[in-house]
Scaffold this motif. Structure first.
Motif, short mmCIF file in Angstrom:
data_model
loop_
_atom_site.label_atom_id
_atom_site.label_comp_id
_atom_site.label_asym_id
_atom_site.label_seq_id
_atom_site.Cartn_x
_atom_site.Cartn_y
_atom_site.Cartn_z
N LEU A 219 -7.53 5.34 -9.51
CA LEU A 219 -7.41 6.21 -8.34
C LEU A 219 -6.61 5.52 -7.24
CD1 LEU A 219 -8.96 8.85 -6.78
CD2 LEU A 219 -9.91 6.90 -5.58
N VAL A 220 -6.97 4.28 -6.93
CA VAL A 220 -6.29 3.55 -5.85
C VAL A 220 -4.81 3.38 -6.16
CG1 VAL A 220 -6.15 1.36 -4.61
CG2 VAL A 220 -8.39 2.38 -5.09
N GLU A 221 -4.50 2.97 -7.39
CA GLU A 221 -3.11 2.72 -7.76
C GLU A 221 -2.29 4.01 -7.80
OE1 GLU A 221 -1.84 -0.18 -7.96
OE2 GLU A 221 -3.65 -1.40 -7.99
N ALA A 222 -2.95 5.14 -8.05
CA ALA A 222 -2.23 6.41 -8.16
C ALA A 222 -2.18 7.19 -6.86
CB ALA A 222 -2.89 7.27 -9.25
N SER A 223 -2.73 6.65 -5.78
CA SER A 223 -2.82 7.39 -4.52
C SER A 223 -1.78 6.88 -3.52
CB SER A 223 -4.23 7.26 -3.93
OG SER A 223 -5.18 7.84 -4.79
N PRO A 224 -0.69 7.61 -3.34
CA PRO A 224 0.37 7.15 -2.43
C PRO A 224 -0.08 7.06 -0.98
CG PRO A 224 0.77 9.40 -3.15
CD PRO A 224 -0.35 8.89 -3.98
N GLY A 225 -1.15 7.76 -0.62
CA GLY A 225 -1.66 7.70 0.74
C GLY A 225 -2.51 6.48 1.01
N PHE A 226 -2.67 5.63 0.00
CA PHE A 226 -3.46 4.41 0.17
C PHE A 226 -2.50 3.22 0.32
CE2 PHE A 226 -7.75 5.54 -2.02
CZ PHE A 226 -7.82 6.69 -1.27
N GLY A 227 -2.80 2.37 1.29
CA GLY A 227 -2.06 1.12 1.41
C GLY A 227 -2.97 0.00 0.97
N ARG A 228 -2.48 -0.89 0.14
CA ARG A 228 -3.29 -2.01 -0.30
C ARG A 228 -2.42 -3.23 -0.46
NH1 ARG A 228 -1.42 2.42 -3.39
NH2 ARG A 228 -0.67 1.67 -5.37
N ARG A 229 -3.02 -4.38 -0.31
CA ARG A 229 -2.28 -5.63 -0.36
C ARG A 229 -2.96 -6.57 -1.34
NH1 ARG A 229 -2.43 -6.66 6.13
NH2 ARG A 229 -1.90 -4.53 6.77
N ARG A 230 -2.46 -6.65 -2.56
CA ARG A 230 -3.07 -7.53 -3.54
C ARG A 230 -3.05 -8.98 -3.08
NH1 ARG A 230 -4.97 -6.03 -8.19
NH2 ARG A 230 -4.41 -4.04 -9.11
#
Length: 256
Positions: free
Chosen positions: A11-22
């Motif tokens: 879900l996180v990886e497929a959600s363009p509205g989510f910003g994440r910083r590995r």
């Protein structure tokens, strides 16, 4: 239900509205240090910290842990840390803020669930009113993802309830109930709105059969199994009624 962390990653990886910083993934030692100060963190939020450390869900900034948790950290780091003094208010722990309106999302620490998750409540930045958003941090992410995709709370009340705990379910026997990142694409692929208007494909058995529920009407609880190559207008007549309690059925292992 216990959040499915594999589907949560999808879900996180497929959600363009989510910003994440590995690159900001938090080491276990820092997560434990934070817990020593504010108490146990819910498992799905711990997972997020270990995977991403920091990020956004739509326009909500999610708190992190890191060197800034201590007095020596920068002012910005301390503000963003979940251990920042202003975040814990009695039995509410603020883990996300929408900077534009001041709305907050908080763990209700007085209402721990059986899986160690805490319900998520929304605090309105204007009037301070509180409302329930999700049953877990994973559910919070699922609800945010659904709304970013224009799915509102979900295709029907039962699926919406499931998403408030977990972004879908994948069982060992192949039973798969979709999360917000899959449900629209799967329905478009099989042209459900064309061949079975009023119905929604909510999952499949990984073997060619789909699970269908109604969008509207009095019966939005029954689940019907039907071959994905045989979708027609009368799903109830052509298919097999599986259960009237989707969540209970999943808890029991999705037995046929």
């Amino acid at each position: 239900m216990r959040p499915d962390l594999t589907l949560l990653r999808d879900l996180v990886e497929a959600s363009p509205g989510f910003g994440r910083r590995r690159v900001g993934a938090a080491p276990e030692a820092l997560i434990r240090e934070a817990e020593a100060r504010i108490g146990p963190l819910p498992p799905s939020y711990r997972w997020w910290l270990a995977e991403y450390g920091h990020g956004r869900a739509g326009n909500a900034d999610i708190a992190t842990v890191g060197p800034g948790d201590g007095a020596a950290g920068s002012e910005e780091d301390m503000y963003e840390a979940v251990t920042a003094g202003w975040r814990l208010n009695g039995d509410r722990l603020c883990f996300a803020v929408e900077p534009d309106c001041g709305d907050e999302y908080r763990f209700a620490l007085d209402r721990a669930g059986e899986t160690g998750e805490y319900p998520v409540v929304h605090r309105d930045g204007t009037d301070g009113c509180e409302s329930l958003v999700a049953e877990s941090f994973a559910g919070f992410l699922a609800v945010r993802a659904a709304r970013l995709r224009g799915l509102r709370d979900g295709p029907n009340p039962v699926v919406a309830r499931l998403w408030r705990s977990t972004p879908g379910v994948l069982l060992g026997n192949g039973v798969h109930v979709y999360g917000p990142h899959l449900v629209r694409e799967r329905n478009e692929t099989f042209e459900v709105s064309r061949y079975a208007p009023g119905w929604v494909l909510v999952g499949d058995d990984s073997g060619g059969d789909g699970f269908f529920m109604r969008h509207h009407g009095r019966d939005r609880t029954s689940v019907h199994r039907l071959g994905l190559g045989a979708i027609g207008g009368d799903v109830a007549a052509a298919g097999e009624r599986v259960t009237d309690d989707l969540i209970g059925w999943l808890r029991a292992g999705g037995a046929s």
